[in-house]
Enzyme design. Structure first.
Site, PDB file in Angstrom:
ATOM      1  N   GLU A 202      92.202  21.255  42.572  1.00 24.74           N
ATOM      2  CA  GLU A 202      93.190  20.219  42.859  1.00 24.74           C
ATOM      3  C   GLU A 202      94.449  20.925  43.306  1.00 24.74           C
ATOM      4  OE1 GLU A 202      96.211  17.452  40.704  1.00 24.74           O
ATOM      5  OE2 GLU A 202      94.197  16.714  40.239  1.00 24.74           O
ATOM      6  N   CYS A 236     101.745  16.553  40.779  1.00 23.61           N
ATOM      7  CA  CYS A 236     100.814  16.703  41.910  1.00 23.61           C
ATOM      8  C   CYS A 236     100.761  15.448  42.767  1.00 23.61           C
ATOM      9  CB  CYS A 236      99.410  17.030  41.394  1.00 23.61           C
ATOM     10  SG  CYS A 236      99.306  18.606  40.516  1.00 23.61           S
TER      11      CYS A 236
END
Length: 426
Positions: A202, A236
């Protein structure tokens, strides 16, 4: 590292053969230990990263819940039986991959580590964990608490910077699980292509927020501010670029500017001055290219790494704040004539992590979530979602499931077994 020689590899066979319920019990005990040390971990996170204590404690609590989740899910992770011949048995059996290298970030160090380490351990893998060099004490303390409830060498901790992470990703490991920058993720992809390790990544995002006509502009500004400024924009899935319909643009921008002033009293500093300098460089570059600074965008005097919530309008797609991830408390805005333009421009990006659409029209919402090429689309809420949700980031944002029950599948490999009886005689 020698394939059979290093300690994580040596411990892998015994841990893989440990009954799944026993592995789950160890994770339950680890979760209890982390719960006892929650205040200590939150304090370490605050001191190392600048994350406000309440937010840091929330991340620790999320990590505890994740350890418990995988303690429960691990023992019921199952394979399949196949319908073959009457006299044969056919099975698809998930097995541990072996040794998992877990490389975790600084922006939510306990929650992310708990997920990747918990899923790896629950499925019978051993782990080598390298926390971010920006929060080494937090990462090490968390891993030590978990390792205390495991056999020797099932979870090992290494310290160091990105060079250490790069060496670990090329070592004798079977999985490299990484949450962090796109540049590091690209290096890991290349390394895994050579070693054959399975990557779970990720990485960066450039998540758009689309504001449609017909929505309450004040509410939309509240959502935009939450997505752009929470944790000083260091999440994120933070909102990185905003497309607002011309019909609501002016009241939206006024409300977002007011929100930025309020958020200035609520956020902490950025992780360090180097990160702040990167964000300020993108802001000044975007202003130099023709954007208008509505508020913020100035480096404060004095020590520390605080950066004010910043709002810009008049942005274009080629400006720095629209083309790249910012990872700071910045809300760049582009006014568009219609939803189709917003969706087209939002999709024209090398990242593919997440996106948010604010609209009162559910038909347009349906079009939006089907159109946007990202792992997660949120309608009318920048954050939130049911527990256990797991998406696959796309393109430069990574690959593989990094959360939820599906992470157990990423941590295992499937073996097909066909059993037939031997002939009984001539």
């Amino acid at each position: 590292m020698c394939r059979r020689g290093h300690r994580g590899r040596a411990a892998a066979t015994g841990w893989a053969r440990t009954p799944a319920a026993q592995r789950g019990a160890a994770l339950h005990a680890a979760a209890a230990a982390v719960r006892e040390a929650a205040d200590e971990l939150a304090d370490l996170t605050e001191r190392e990263t600048g994350k406000p204590y309440a937010d840091a404690r929330g991340g620790v609590d999320a990590g505890i819940g994740t350890l418990v989740q995988y303690a429960e899910l691990g023992p019921v992770h199952r394979g399949r039986t196949l319908h073959g011949g009457w006299d044969a048995t056919d099975l698809m059996i998930p097995e541990p991959r072996g040794v998992v290298a877990v490389l975790t970030p600084w922006n939510d160090p306990v929650a992310v580590a708990a997920g990747l380490i918990g899923a790896a351990l629950a499925t019978g893998n051993t782990v080598v964990h390298k926390p971010s060099e920006r929060c080494p004490a937090t990462g090490r303390r968390f891993a030590e608490l978990v390792a205390a409830h495991l056999p020797p060498d099932v979870l090992r901790i290494v310290d160091g910077d990105g060079a250490v992470g790069a060496r670990l990703s090329t070592a004798d490991v079977d999985v490299v699980a990484h949450v962090g920058s796109t540049a590091a993720g690209s290096q890991i992809r290349r390394a895994c292509a050579v070693t054959g390790a399975h990557p779970i990544l990720e990485n960066g995002g450039n998540d758009p927020l689309v504001v449609d006509a017909g929505v309450d502009p004040v509410w939309a500004a509240e959502q935009a501010a939450l997505g752009s400024f929470a944790n000083s924009g260091q999440i994120c899935v933070s909102v990185e670029r905003i497309y607002v319909h011309a019909d609501v643009a002016e009241p939206f921008l006024d409300a977002l500017t007011a929100q930025a002033h309020d958020w200035a009293e609520r956020i902490g500093p950025m992780v360090d001055r180097a990160q702040r300098a990167d964000v300020h460089r993108q802001v000044t570059g975007t202003v130099a290219a023709g954007a208008r600074l509505r508020t913020g965008g100035e480096l404060p005097d004095g020590p520390g790494a605080f950066y004010p919530p910043t709002v810009l309008d008049g942005c274009t797609a080629d400006m720095a704040l629209f083309a790249e991830e910012t990872f700071g408390p910045v809300a760049p805005v582009r006014v568009v004539p219609d939803l189709d333009t917003a969706l087209h421009e939002a999709a024209d990006d090398r990242y593919g992590l997440g996106a948010t659409v604010l609209t009162a029209d559910m038909g347009r919402a349906q079009t939006a979530w089907r159109t946007l090429p990202v792992g997660t689309v949120k309608i009318n809420a920048v954050f939130g979602g049911a527990p256990g949700g797991a998406a696959q980031p796309r393109r430069a944002s990574g690959q593989g499931f990094g959360f939820g029950p599906e992470l157990l599948d990423e941590m295992t490999t499937v073996k097909v077994v066909h059993l037939e009886p031997a002939p009984t005689g001539p």
